[in-house]
Design an enzyme around this catalytic site. Structure first.
Site, PDB file in Angstrom:
ATOM      1  CD  GLU A  33      -2.414   1.861   0.319  1.00  0.00           C
ATOM      2  OE1 GLU A  33      -2.379   3.083   0.103  1.00  0.00           O
ATOM      3  OE2 GLU A  33      -3.069   1.060  -0.389  1.00  0.00           O
ATOM      4  CB  CYS A  43     -17.367   7.680   0.492  1.00  0.00           C
ATOM      5  SG  CYS A  43     -17.356   6.765  -1.062  1.00  0.00           S
TER       6      CYS A  43
END
Length: 438
Positions: A33, A43
């Site tokens: 990552e 979101c």
């Protein structure tokens, strides 16, 4: 021992990793990552900017340490994959521990999406709302400004406008379309929500940005010039396929092409999430939907197949929901013009109803549009705007569209009735009746 390598620790990557771990307890799993966060929720950024919460760790469903300790998944944060050797099945990466390489038996590519940009003369006050790892810095900078331009009137632009007007910022929203959310809503409901937003926000509709100057302080459009303190670019996202371009087959949408098992053109290489193409269940054609619920399920399917439990991903119907202050805004399936473009002969009905029985206090207006195919009578799409009970109705229509329901099938769905939250004739069914010419 088999080894799974996952590139990208977002929704799809961690769903794939967790599912593979459950089905194959002995498999070695390594996740790369590029940021400090995994299992994260982009979101939530507008709500963080608004100030509804302050702990950036809340962006993560689980921390990297949780995956390492509880699921035995070797998560390497702040480590970016720089190259994939598909013939040798090797991934090369760089990070806080220096350069490294990792061999794999299975590979999942979940590199997500990236924001579309606009050229600017300097960028010290040009902002993108994209990754939670940047949210703290983004909020600090935006809170220090007074007048902010938002370029783009799609979902992200509307959510950013809501967040920043709640912080008492003066917002100038520039949008190329004739009304806001024009890629989600047809004109009837799109103009309704545009009128509502215009009460709080200075709108410049039908304008295209030609230049951004002075590091984001001067916006030049095809109709005028605007001086602001900073600029948010929210003109959409695109699949992040830079790592695999020219190596793995891409689809017509520009995202990675996969089969229904989430496999790429390399049998041991899977792709899932916002970088991955799907199929539109309504049209049967390639489609790209960069939303978290889809990404999670794609990852789950990829992990199931890697884990030895065959599973197919059926495709998407493009269910979306957002909000602007008191209004919830949902859509699913095709818009009317989209339906025509794909060769359907759409008929539609738009109605305004109430959310509660006439005698129950507090009823709100709810606006519903339903689109069907004139020939097959199949439901093609739905749009709903209202102050309550929008999500449940749009989810019901998503299920109906996914399963190919006709107008009559949908009419006979046995919906629940409670005076406090619905009416005997539900607004969705009233719209269906109108198409039936009752």
């Amino acid at each position: 021992m088999e080894k799974l390598v996952v590139i990208g620790g977002g929704a799809a990557g961690m769903s794939a990793s967790s599912r593979a771990r459950r089905l194959k307890p002995q498999i070695e799993i390594e996740v790369f990552e590029a940021t400090k966060m995994v299992s994260h929720a982009p979101c939530g950024i507008p709500y963080f900017v608004e100030g509804l919460f302050d702990d950036e760790n809340l962006f993560m469903t689980y921390t990297p340490q949780f995956f390492i300790e509880n699921r035995r998944i070797n998560v390497r944060i702040n480590t970016r994959v720089t190259e994939i050797d598909l013939s040798s099945r090797v991934v090369y990466a760089e990070g806080k521990d220096g350069k490294m390489k990792s061999e794999y038996d299975y590979l999942v590519i979940s590199t997500g999406s990236k924001p579309k940009g606009l050229p600017s003369e300097g960028n010290d006050r040009v902002f993108y709302i994209h990754h939670p790892a940047e949210a703290v810095s983004l909020r600090q900078k935006l809170w220090s400004l007074n007048t902010i331009a938002i370029i783009g009137g799609g979902i992200l632009g509307v959510e950013a406008a809501e967040a920043l007007t709640q912080r008492d910022k003066k917002i100038l929203l520039i949008h190329r379309g004739e009304y806001l959310l024009n890629k989600s809503l047809d004109q009837e409901l799109g103009k309704l929500i545009t009128e509502r937003i215009s009460r709080d926000v200075e709108l410049r509709l039908g304008e295209g940005v030609t230049e951004i100057k002075q590091g984001g302080r001067l916006i030049i459009t095809d109709k005028g010039k605007y001086e602001v303190d900073g600029t948010i670019i929210a003109i959409g996202v695109e699949p992040n396929v830079d790592l695999v371009k020219g190596k793995i087959q891409l689809g017509t949408t520009g995202a990675i092409k996969v089969d229904e098992y989430m496999r790429t053109n390399y049998r041991e290489v899977y792709s899932a999430g916002d970088n991955t193409e799907s199929v539109n269940i309504v049209t049967g054609r390639p489609y790209w939907v960069p939303f978290a619920p889809v990404a999670n399920k794609m990852g789950y399917v990829a992990g199931s197949n890697i884990g030895g439990e065959p599973m197919k991903f059926p495709g998407v119907v493009n269910t979306q929901i957002t909000k602007y202050k008191e209004y919830y805004i949902g859509r699913v399936g095709l818009q009317e013009e989209e339906a025509k473009k794909y060769g359907f002969h759409p008929v539609s009905a738009t109605i305004t109803g109430k959310t509660r029985a006439r005698y129950y206090p507090g009823a709100k207006d709810i606006h519903v549009k339903v689109i069907a195919d004139e020939e097959t009578k199949r439901i093609l799409g739905a749009q709903i705007v209202g102050e309550e009970e929008v999500l449940g109705r749009i989810d019901m229509m998503a299920a109906a569209i996914m399963k190919g329901f006709t107008i009559e099938d949908t009419f006979f769905i046995e919906m629940g009735y409670l005076p406090a939250i619905s009416r005997v004739w539900d607004p969705v069914i009233v719209a269906i009746r109108k198409i039936m010419k009752d």
